[in-house]
Write a protein that holds these residues in place. Structure first.
Motif, mmCIF file in Angstrom:
data_model
loop_
_atom_site.group_PDB
_atom_site.id
_atom_site.type_symbol
_atom_site.label_atom_id
_atom_site.label_comp_id
_atom_site.label_asym_id
_atom_site.label_seq_id
_atom_site.Cartn_x
_atom_site.Cartn_y
_atom_site.Cartn_z
ATOM 1 N N ASP A 188 0.839 -1.209 0.000
ATOM 2 C CA ASP A 188 0.000 0.000 0.000
ATOM 3 C C ASP A 188 0.870 1.255 0.000
ATOM 4 O O ASP A 188 0.590 2.217 -0.734
ATOM 5 C CB ASP A 188 -0.921 -0.006 1.221
ATOM 6 C CG ASP A 188 -1.986 -1.096 1.132
ATOM 7 O OD1 ASP A 188 -2.212 -1.596 0.002
ATOM 8 O OD2 ASP A 188 -2.556 -1.446 2.172
ATOM 9 N N PHE A 189 1.906 1.230 0.831
ATOM 10 C CA PHE A 189 2.802 2.385 0.872
ATOM 11 C C PHE A 189 3.476 2.608 -0.477
ATOM 12 O O PHE A 189 3.567 3.741 -0.965
ATOM 13 C CB PHE A 189 3.865 2.180 1.955
ATOM 14 C CG PHE A 189 5.071 3.048 1.790
ATOM 15 C CD1 PHE A 189 5.031 4.399 2.104
ATOM 16 C CD2 PHE A 189 6.265 2.535 1.276
ATOM 17 C CE1 PHE A 189 6.141 5.213 1.923
ATOM 18 C CE2 PHE A 189 7.377 3.343 1.103
ATOM 19 C CZ PHE A 189 7.307 4.684 1.427
ATOM 20 N N LEU A 190 3.966 1.518 -1.093
ATOM 21 C CA LEU A 190 4.665 1.654 -2.364
ATOM 22 C C LEU A 190 3.763 2.234 -3.438
ATOM 23 O O LEU A 190 4.159 3.165 -4.165
ATOM 24 C CB LEU A 190 5.206 0.289 -2.811
ATOM 25 C CG LEU A 190 6.409 -0.266 -2.055
ATOM 26 C CD1 LEU A 190 6.721 -1.672 -2.524
ATOM 27 C CD2 LEU A 190 7.631 0.639 -2.258
ATOM 28 N N ARG A 191 2.555 1.718 -3.543
ATOM 29 C CA ARG A 191 1.664 2.187 -4.597
ATOM 30 C C ARG A 191 1.292 3.662 -4.370
ATOM 31 O O ARG A 191 1.257 4.452 -5.318
ATOM 32 C CB ARG A 191 0.414 1.316 -4.655
ATOM 33 C CG ARG A 191 0.735 -0.129 -5.071
ATOM 34 C CD ARG A 191 -0.491 -0.904 -5.484
ATOM 35 N NE ARG A 191 -0.158 -2.289 -5.802
ATOM 36 C CZ ARG A 191 0.390 -2.691 -6.947
ATOM 37 N NH1 ARG A 191 0.659 -1.808 -7.897
ATOM 38 N NH2 ARG A 191 0.671 -3.962 -7.148
ATOM 39 N N HIS A 192 0.999 4.037 -3.131
ATOM 40 C CA HIS A 192 0.656 5.432 -2.851
ATOM 41 C C HIS A 192 1.851 6.347 -3.108
ATOM 42 O O HIS A 192 1.703 7.423 -3.715
ATOM 43 C CB HIS A 192 0.191 5.562 -1.392
ATOM 44 C CG HIS A 192 -0.058 6.971 -0.976
ATOM 45 N ND1 HIS A 192 -1.168 7.690 -1.383
ATOM 46 C CD2 HIS A 192 0.672 7.831 -0.189
ATOM 47 C CE1 HIS A 192 -1.120 8.908 -0.879
ATOM 48 N NE2 HIS A 192 -0.012 9.016 -0.153
ATOM 49 N N ALA A 193 3.053 5.917 -2.638
ATOM 50 C CA ALA A 193 4.240 6.755 -2.795
ATOM 51 C C ALA A 193 4.593 6.942 -4.263
ATOM 52 O O ALA A 193 4.923 8.060 -4.703
ATOM 53 C CB ALA A 193 5.411 6.149 -2.035
ATOM 54 N N VAL A 194 4.542 5.858 -5.049
ATOM 55 C CA VAL A 194 4.874 5.957 -6.473
ATOM 56 C C VAL A 194 3.856 6.847 -7.193
ATOM 57 O O VAL A 194 4.219 7.692 -8.033
ATOM 58 C CB VAL A 194 4.924 4.557 -7.108
ATOM 59 C CG1 VAL A 194 4.988 4.647 -8.637
ATOM 60 C CG2 VAL A 194 6.139 3.793 -6.585
ATOM 61 N N GLU A 195 2.573 6.680 -6.860
ATOM 62 C CA GLU A 195 1.541 7.518 -7.476
ATOM 63 C C GLU A 195 1.770 8.995 -7.135
ATOM 64 O O GLU A 195 1.667 9.871 -8.003
ATOM 65 C CB GLU A 195 0.160 7.065 -6.987
ATOM 66 C CG GLU A 195 -0.984 7.874 -7.591
ATOM 67 C CD GLU A 195 -2.323 7.456 -7.026
ATOM 68 O OE1 GLU A 195 -3.338 8.107 -7.357
ATOM 69 O OE2 GLU A 195 -2.371 6.481 -6.236
ATOM 70 N N GLU A 196 2.101 9.261 -5.894
ATOM 71 C CA GLU A 196 2.340 10.629 -5.450
ATOM 72 C C GLU A 196 3.562 11.227 -6.143
ATOM 73 O O GLU A 196 3.533 12.385 -6.600
ATOM 74 C CB GLU A 196 2.537 10.621 -3.932
ATOM 75 C CG GLU A 196 2.514 11.992 -3.281
ATOM 76 C CD GLU A 196 2.589 11.883 -1.771
ATOM 77 O OE1 GLU A 196 1.913 12.664 -1.079
ATOM 78 O OE2 GLU A 196 3.334 11.002 -1.278
ATOM 79 N N LEU A 197 4.619 10.463 -6.241
ATOM 80 C CA LEU A 197 5.839 10.950 -6.902
ATOM 81 C C LEU A 197 5.630 11.120 -8.393
ATOM 82 O O LEU A 197 6.114 12.088 -8.997
ATOM 83 C CB LEU A 197 6.994 9.978 -6.629
ATOM 84 C CG LEU A 197 7.589 10.033 -5.216
ATOM 85 C CD1 LEU A 197 8.394 8.778 -4.930
ATOM 86 C CD2 LEU A 197 8.467 11.274 -5.066
ATOM 87 N N ASP A 198 4.921 10.169 -9.006
ATOM 88 C CA ASP A 198 4.662 10.289 -10.440
ATOM 89 C C ASP A 198 3.771 11.503 -10.728
ATOM 90 O O ASP A 198 3.948 12.183 -11.752
ATOM 91 C CB ASP A 198 3.988 9.021 -10.959
ATOM 92 C CG ASP A 198 4.966 7.855 -11.064
ATOM 93 O OD1 ASP A 198 6.183 8.105 -10.970
ATOM 94 O OD2 ASP A 198 4.514 6.703 -11.225
ATOM 95 N N ARG A 199 2.818 11.759 -9.852
ATOM 96 C CA ARG A 199 1.924 12.904 -10.065
ATOM 97 C C ARG A 199 2.698 14.221 -9.981
ATOM 98 O O ARG A 199 2.487 15.130 -10.775
ATOM 99 C CB ARG A 199 0.809 12.874 -9.018
ATOM 100 C CG ARG A 199 -0.252 13.950 -9.236
ATOM 101 C CD ARG A 199 -1.487 13.721 -8.371
ATOM 102 N NE ARG A 199 -1.168 13.681 -6.960
ATOM 103 C CZ ARG A 199 -1.234 12.564 -6.205
ATOM 104 N NH1 ARG A 199 -1.597 11.419 -6.763
ATOM 105 N NH2 ARG A 199 -0.930 12.597 -4.918
ATOM 106 N N LEU A 200 3.589 14.322 -9.020
ATOM 107 C CA LEU A 200 4.379 15.547 -8.884
ATOM 108 C C LEU A 200 5.515 15.589 -9.900
ATOM 109 O O LEU A 200 5.864 16.646 -10.422
ATOM 110 C CB LEU A 200 4.941 15.642 -7.464
ATOM 111 C CG LEU A 200 5.638 16.938 -7.094
ATOM 112 C CD1 LEU A 200 4.667 18.115 -7.199
ATOM 113 C CD2 LEU A 200 6.203 16.855 -5.680
ATOM 114 N N SER A 201 6.108 14.426 -10.168
ATOM 115 C CA SER A 201 7.187 14.266 -11.151
ATOM 116 C C SER A 201 8.287 15.324 -11.006
ATOM 117 O O SER A 201 8.559 16.100 -11.931
ATOM 118 C CB SER A 201 6.606 14.328 -12.570
ATOM 119 O OG SER A 201 7.616 13.976 -13.508
ATOM 120 N N PRO A 202 8.926 15.400 -9.852
ATOM 121 C CA PRO A 202 9.991 16.396 -9.650
ATOM 122 C C PRO A 202 11.214 16.056 -10.492
ATOM 123 O O PRO A 202 11.487 14.890 -10.798
ATOM 124 C CB PRO A 202 10.298 16.283 -8.157
ATOM 125 C CG PRO A 202 9.918 14.877 -7.795
ATOM 126 C CD PRO A 202 8.756 14.526 -8.674
#
Length: 550
Positions: A188-202
């Motif tokens: 759950d953490f991995l999927r949320h973290a990856v989605e969050e990072l991909d959305r921001l895409s720094p």
């Protein structure tokens, strides 16, 4: 091969130098003369555990030195290398025992521990006797002895390789299962973290760029009003440019009537208008650069704060967020591919187990065949030793799988027909055990042995033809290995290639033990003494010569 043994102030030996030869070396002497002391001294320098009181009474310390020849490839060389000790064609062991009980050892003139001595001794000497056996009576070593007898090196190597492959496959599967379980626990953490990072895409360096742009826009708000006023003051119309333009036109109109007095003023004013124009243009460009959408500052601040917040959340620097995203995405990909990878590893594990089972089964069959040959060989050896009613059987039973296969091996004997078979040391009596061990050693001997074989009164309790058979088998063993025999049997002594007599003497009120090498005439007398006792008769000498005859 044991080449020499030097003993100083040990028990009842003050000084003794012995030089041994290849083949069958025989030590004889009356009971109590000190034959066992020689073995005690040899065991001491080899690190064996034995008597506590070894130093000769009155001496400050006892010392034993043993010299062995080491051919190329000898197992002792590996031990020396692992212990960081010098190696060569000669191995010198020296050990000192102080009167207070302190023991110090040297190997090739380097200090060494008793553990190293014992490890070396396992590759140098093998002792056999009624009460002290260093291998044949221990069932844990019977499997290795059977494998050596059967020449099963290839099957054993294949089984060990298959076991390693199986162990590696088991380990790889277990590690993959552990990794997958850990990933599932944080899915759950991995999927949320990856989605969050991909959305921001720094992007790397983005945080610093946003911060600089934000500062620039904040500064622009503060100075833009002054720049606008400055532009108005410099510009045409009511600004400086307009007024200077009017003044120039007026002066140019008046210049014709004053006879050139205004020419310099007109020129200077013209130059000033050019400079003023350039300044006005620069102010306009700055004003244009500082003109931005008010929403841009808000957007930049919002993204800057989002990047910084995400970096704090994951405990990394803002510039490390792209790398973090890559790593987390890789773990998520591993989780998604884990089930497929696990299936492949399970197939590899199953295949490795099948291969191991096949190799272990082949080794087990080869052991069964070797066991039958060994039992038949033992049957042929027992009859001449007057044990024709006894039987020997190699028992093979299932064992836990391991690098050596799935078999447990034990040598069992039955001393009388119909009697149940059991372990060697539990069933056979002293004399029978000695002969069983000798027969077994003869059967197990294959090629040139790197060990010095020592038999301590292994012929006790037998005589006549049986003793002669024991001597012949010891002589046969000595063809492929150096053999040392302590014996009371004239039949055995007569088979020796080299003969020493051990005897006690009293000097200065002190009992001492000496060892004398015997020439041909002295051997006749010694064997005659063993036949007839203290009084040596011509009949005994004749009998001794008959025993010594080829």
């Amino acid at each position: 091969m044991l080449r020499s043994l030097d003993i100083r102030d040990m028990l009842i030996i003050d000084r003794l130098d012995l030089s041994f030869q290849s083949g069958l070396n025989v030590l004889t002497g009356e009971t109590g003369a000190g034959k066992s002391i020689l073995l005690d001294a040899l065991g001491f320098v080899l690190g064996w555990r034995g008597r506590a009181e070894l130093v000769r009474p009155g001496a400050t310390q006892g010392e034993v030195t043993a010299v062995f020849d080491l051919p190329a490839g000898h197992a002792a060389r590996t031990i020396l290398q692992e212990a960081g000790l010098p190696e060569g064609d000669e191995l010198i062991l020296r050990r000192i025992n102080s009167a207070e009980g302190r023991k110090t050892a040297w190997v090739n003139d380097r200090r060494a521990s008793g553990e190293v001595l014992r490890a070396l001794s396992d590759t140098l000497v093998e002792l056999h006797g009624q009460q002290d056996d260093r291998g044949l009576l221990n069932p844990r070593g019977h499997r290795a002895l059977l494998d050596a007898f059967g020449g099963l090196d290839d099957q054993l190597a294949a089984t060990r390789a298959a076991w390693r492959a199986r162990a590696e496959a088991d380990s790889a599967l277990a590690a993959a299962e552990e990794r997958l379980a850990a990933l599932r626990a944080e899915e759950d953490f991995l999927r949320h973290a990856v989605e969050e990072l991909d959305r921001l895409s720094p992007e790397p360096g983005e945080e610093a760029g946003l911060d600089a742009r934000r500062r620039e826009m904040q500064a622009a708000e503060r100075v833009r009003e002054d720049i606008v006023r400055a532009h108005a003051a410099l510009g045409p119309g009511e600004g400086a440019e307009g007024r200077m333009g009017d003044a120039l036109r007026w002066l140019e109109g008046a210049a014709e009537g004053v006879g050139g007095r205004l020419d310099e003023a007109v020129a200077a004013l013209s130059r000033a208008l050019v400079e003023l124009g350039e300044a006005t243009q620069a102010v306009e460009e700055c004003q244009e650069a500082l003109t931005f959408d008010p929403g841009a500052l808000e957007a930049a601040e919002e993204r800057l704060f989002a990047i910084r917040a995400l970096a704090r959340k994951h405990g990394v620097l803002p510039d490390d967020l792209p790398t973090l995203a890559y790593d987390l995405r890789g773990r998520l990909d591993a989780l998604d591919a884990g089930a497929h990878d696990l299936a492949d590893l399970q197939k590899a594990r199953d295949a490795a187990r099948v291969s191991y089972d096949a190799a272990a089964a082949d080794l087990g069959q080869a052991r069964a065949q070797a066991a039958m040959r060994l039992d038949a060989a033992m049957s042929g050896e027992l009859a001449p030793l007057k044990m024709e009613r006894a039987s020997f059987a190699t028992r093979i039973t299932p064992a836990e799988p391991g690098p050596g296969g799935c078999d447990a091996v034990a040598f069992t004997v039955a001393t009388n027909p119909g009697a149940p078979a059991g372990p060697l040391n539990k069933i056979a009596s002293g004399g029978e055990l000695s002969r069983f061990l000798l027969a077994l050693k003869v059967c197990l001997a294959r090629g040139s042995s790197p060990l010095t074989l020592i038999f301590d009164e292994i012929d006790r309790g037998v005589g006549g033809a049986t003793a002669d058979a024991v001597g012949r088998r010891l002589a046969a063993l000595s063809e492929t290995a150096q053999v040392l025999v302590v014996t009371h049997s004239p039949q055995v002594a007569a088979k020796g290639a080299h003969h020493w007599r051990v005897e006690k003497r009293v000097a200065g009120g002190m009992t001492l033990s000496t060892v004398t090498p015997l020439d041909a005439a002295a051997r006749v007398d010694e064997i005659a003494r063993m036949l007839s006792g203290d009084t040596i008769t011509e009949e005994a000498r004749a009998a001794a010569r008959a025993l010594l005859a080829p």
